[in-house]
Design a protein around this motif. Sequence first.
Motif, PDB file in Angstrom:
ATOM      1  N   GLU B  32      88.170   6.240  73.940  1.00 57.45           N
ATOM      2  CA  GLU B  32      89.268   7.163  74.167  1.00 57.45           C
ATOM      3  C   GLU B  32      89.452   7.480  75.649  1.00 57.45           C
ATOM      4  OE1 GLU B  32      88.843  10.915  72.231  1.00 57.45           O
ATOM      5  OE2 GLU B  32      90.731  11.604  73.091  1.00 57.45           O
ATOM      6  N   SER B 132      77.700  13.673  66.063  1.00 54.54           N
ATOM      7  CA  SER B 132      78.872  13.421  66.897  1.00 54.54           C
ATOM      8  C   SER B 132      78.736  14.221  68.191  1.00 54.54           C
ATOM      9  CB  SER B 132      80.146  13.874  66.172  1.00 54.54           C
ATOM     10  OG  SER B 132      80.288  13.200  64.949  1.00 54.54           O
ATOM     11  N   ASP B 153      77.295   7.587  67.947  1.00 52.30           N
ATOM     12  CA  ASP B 153      76.938   9.006  67.794  1.00 52.30           C
ATOM     13  C   ASP B 153      77.664   9.600  66.588  1.00 52.30           C
ATOM     14  OD1 ASP B 153      79.440   8.874  69.139  1.00 52.30           O
ATOM     15  OD2 ASP B 153      79.152  10.855  70.020  1.00 52.30           O
ATOM     16  N   ARG B 155      79.712  10.529  63.606  1.00 56.33           N
ATOM     17  CA  ARG B 155      80.932   9.894  63.125  1.00 56.33           C
ATOM     18  C   ARG B 155      81.889   9.629  64.282  1.00 56.33           C
ATOM     19  NH1 ARG B 155      82.803  14.216  58.493  1.00 56.33           N
ATOM     20  NH2 ARG B 155      80.852  14.376  57.365  1.00 56.33           N
ATOM     21  N   HIS B 156      81.439   9.918  65.487  1.00 52.83           N
ATOM     22  CA  HIS B 156      82.380   9.966  66.604  1.00 52.83           C
ATOM     23  C   HIS B 156      82.774   8.610  67.164  1.00 52.83           C
ATOM     24  CE1 HIS B 156      82.946  10.559  71.126  1.00 52.83           C
ATOM     25  NE2 HIS B 156      84.089  10.880  70.566  1.00 52.83           N
ATOM     26  N   ARG B 194      86.703   4.767  64.240  1.00 53.88           N
ATOM     27  CA  ARG B 194      87.342   5.574  65.285  1.00 53.88           C
ATOM     28  C   ARG B 194      87.454   4.794  66.590  1.00 53.88           C
ATOM     29  NH1 ARG B 194      85.150   9.137  62.010  1.00 53.88           N
ATOM     30  NH2 ARG B 194      86.527  10.808  61.311  1.00 53.88           N
ATOM     31  N   PRO B 218      89.913  10.836  56.981  1.00 55.77           N
ATOM     32  CA  PRO B 218      89.956  12.168  57.575  1.00 55.77           C
ATOM     33  C   PRO B 218      91.320  12.821  57.318  1.00 55.77           C
ATOM     34  CG  PRO B 218      89.921  10.476  59.280  1.00 55.77           C
ATOM     35  CD  PRO B 218      89.822   9.772  57.969  1.00 55.77           C
ATOM     36  N   GLU B 220      94.708  14.353  58.271  1.00 55.30           N
ATOM     37  CA  GLU B 220      95.590  13.984  59.375  1.00 55.30           C
ATOM     38  C   GLU B 220      95.195  12.640  59.977  1.00 55.30           C
ATOM     39  OE1 GLU B 220      96.861  17.156  61.938  1.00 55.30           O
ATOM     40  OE2 GLU B 220      96.064  18.657  60.558  1.00 55.30           O
ATOM     41  N   SER B 223      97.403  10.897  62.447  1.00 52.11           N
ATOM     42  CA  SER B 223      97.405  11.338  63.847  1.00 52.11           C
ATOM     43  C   SER B 223      96.537  10.433  64.714  1.00 52.11           C
ATOM     44  CB  SER B 223      96.926  12.788  63.954  1.00 52.11           C
ATOM     45  OG  SER B 223      95.540  12.868  63.681  1.00 52.11           O
ATOM     46  N   LEU B 224      95.686   9.634  64.096  1.00 50.44           N
ATOM     47  CA  LEU B 224      94.872   8.690  64.863  1.00 50.44           C
ATOM     48  C   LEU B 224      95.697   7.483  65.308  1.00 50.44           C
ATOM     49  CD1 LEU B 224      91.669   8.658  62.594  1.00 50.44           C
ATOM     50  CD2 LEU B 224      91.991   9.926  64.718  1.00 50.44           C
TER      51      LEU B 224
END
Lengths: 428, 331
Positions: B32, B132, B153, B155-156, B194, B218, B220, B223-224
């Motif tokens: 990200e 996370s 890490d 679920r991140h 993710r 998840p 929303e 929104s990813l």
Amino acid sequence: MTRLAIRGGYVLDPAGGTDAVRDVFCARGKIAGVELATEEFEAEQVVNAQGCLVMPGAVDLAVCLNPLGEQRANVGSETRAAAAGGVTTVCSVPETQPIPDSPAAVRLLMEQAQQAGFVRLETLGAAMQGLGDTQLASLGALREAGCVGVSNGMRPYASLMVLRRAMEYAASQDLTLFYHPLDHALASQGCAHEGAFAARLGLPGIPPAAETAALAQMTALVQDTGARVHFCRLSCAQAVDMLEIGQQTGLPVTADVAVHQLFLTEEAVEGFDVNALVSPPLRTEHDRERLREGVRDGVIQAICSDHQPLDPDSKMAPFPEARPGISGIETLLPLTMKLVTEDILPRTSAVERLTAGPAAILGRGAGTLAVGAPADLCVMRLDDSWVFETDSMLSAGRNTPFDGWRFDDRVQATICGGKLVYERGGAA
Amino acid sequence: MSPTQPTLFRLPPAAQCQLDDEGRLRHFLTIEGLPAALLEEILETAQSFHTASDQAARKVPLLRGKTIVNLFFEASTRTRTTFELAAKRLSADVLNLDMATAATTKGESLLDTLRNLEAMHCDMFVVRHHQSGAAHFIVRHVAEHVSVINAGDGRHAHPTQAMLDMFTLRQHFPDFGSITVVIVGDILHSRVARSEIQALRTLGVGEIRVVAPRTLLPREAASLGVVPFKSMEEGLAGAQAVIMLRLQKERMHGSFVPNEAEYYQFYGLTRARVELLAEDGIVMHPGPVNRGVEAESAVVDGPRSVILKQVRNGIAVRMAILSMAMRSHSW
């Protein structure tokens, strides 16, 4: 006891209806008069309040003086911080050391507060023995020891049956049950609002339904029993809607909100900022707006700090493992008054939600400047821009997301029981 | 009205703390916020190692004299091994610490462990942790001279896995803009998903779909930046690549899905479903595969499967990331 005069301030007392420049006189620990400037009152001590707002001292419904498992904070340090924050009545939550599930523990807390000598302490007793989930604490004895209400904090009750009995028994002892609407199974291991931010950061979520489902169940039990219940720390829009309907149908229910919920949203957890880790979690902008509206309309009667002074170690962990909470008692007034300067809340409502509103929930007669009321006041200097810094905090907990925030209004002096317990730059 | 808005003193956003002043990789915590150019650089660097590793000269002296610690708080075989191989091929000294059974279970805090390792003058931590944000936490508290690579890490994020998958995808589809990638399974608990989604978005993939029951998505999810599908048939139709996620056995106990058989029936990748992919469509899986749960054995071992290629590519991609992160050190 000294005779104290607070001269030349702009007095705002929503409960007493005063909204003008007045002198306030205190004698024998009580309010002796709120009058136009007069020299007749012979004061031994004078507080010059010109350019200041003079209001009843704040009544904070949610203060943890000595959180379970923490080392640093104690009744002395936190009541001193309360005085510096303009708070004159702290209502201590039951998740504290020692757990207030016996008269002895309650008296110990009260004695410690009295010895510290800063502010008034009201104590919520533990509803269940040891904050467990099945055995009631001796609620009658707790009331006799001076508890103002009972609560099991954020701890669960074993079943709705146990909860209903706690409500009924508390009601027969004339005690209000303070209840955190939280379904523990739905909240599960969550640590953030179940929304877009949690989805992206991979944080286990707490859905709003964890709050609304519990609130709905409790509302049903209030309808069933008629017992008076105070809902603690609302966090989501729907809960406010549901509460409003309950109140409209005449149910004896009140509620409070933590002041940080009126400013921060889920966005604050960005970068895994543990200082924004709170329970219940920070939610969406929509929730924040509805909470603000609820405060404005009086559906929510009180704004509290949800003060949790934590040791640095408790926040020194990856986000989901860090302990939730904000050391918030010193930012309660600045933040609430910021709602006024930002035109979100009329000044009278802001002061009322900090004073008469919570005082009525406790039913102990603080929160007003009526003649004969306890001489508990806060003097705030207006339009005195300043920056809040953790380094200048008096609380033993420095866990705050508000470090570096700029505020316009600042506590100048705090008077509790007619005694000057805090003066900025002063010796008190 | 107050003249100034509050300045919330935030910790640096994820992207900033990963790069040094000159925009070079310093830590690798999450995809990200990283610029596409940097991801491209990782892929190009990996390509050069990939080519080299096919030849005789397997070791390169890039990280000679550097010490890399594999700090694994969670069991892992493939990831840890490929990190170790990558570090060794770069000539670094490698220390493997299996923290799942070591000091922290004796009550030593994560922070104390870090302090001790710092004192031993390690240059880089490769960290896997079950929470996370653990990698961010370590970056925040570790000495300035240490680089941190997130090997997963909570679920991140699992950014190196995402990059090796991008590398593998690139080998088959040089033009990302025109492809559709489908991710199937437990998106909710998946750090791989993710990071993949963020990498695919950054590199401009045409369409990203996810297929899962709502219990494993998840809230929303859209929104990813993905399009959720309920059925495999619709989700797979015409896609160039499907990434199957591992379904942990414990999900059956948490009422996320009824049982393995039902999961396989509705979300398993069968030979028949593979045929729904585009003609040149490929099958990926970060491993380890639950055969007969996420995918049919014949698919895992079949002609469309690039699962072993992913593992092999993991070494070159991790060599690229380790060497790039070490380059930001002033030495």
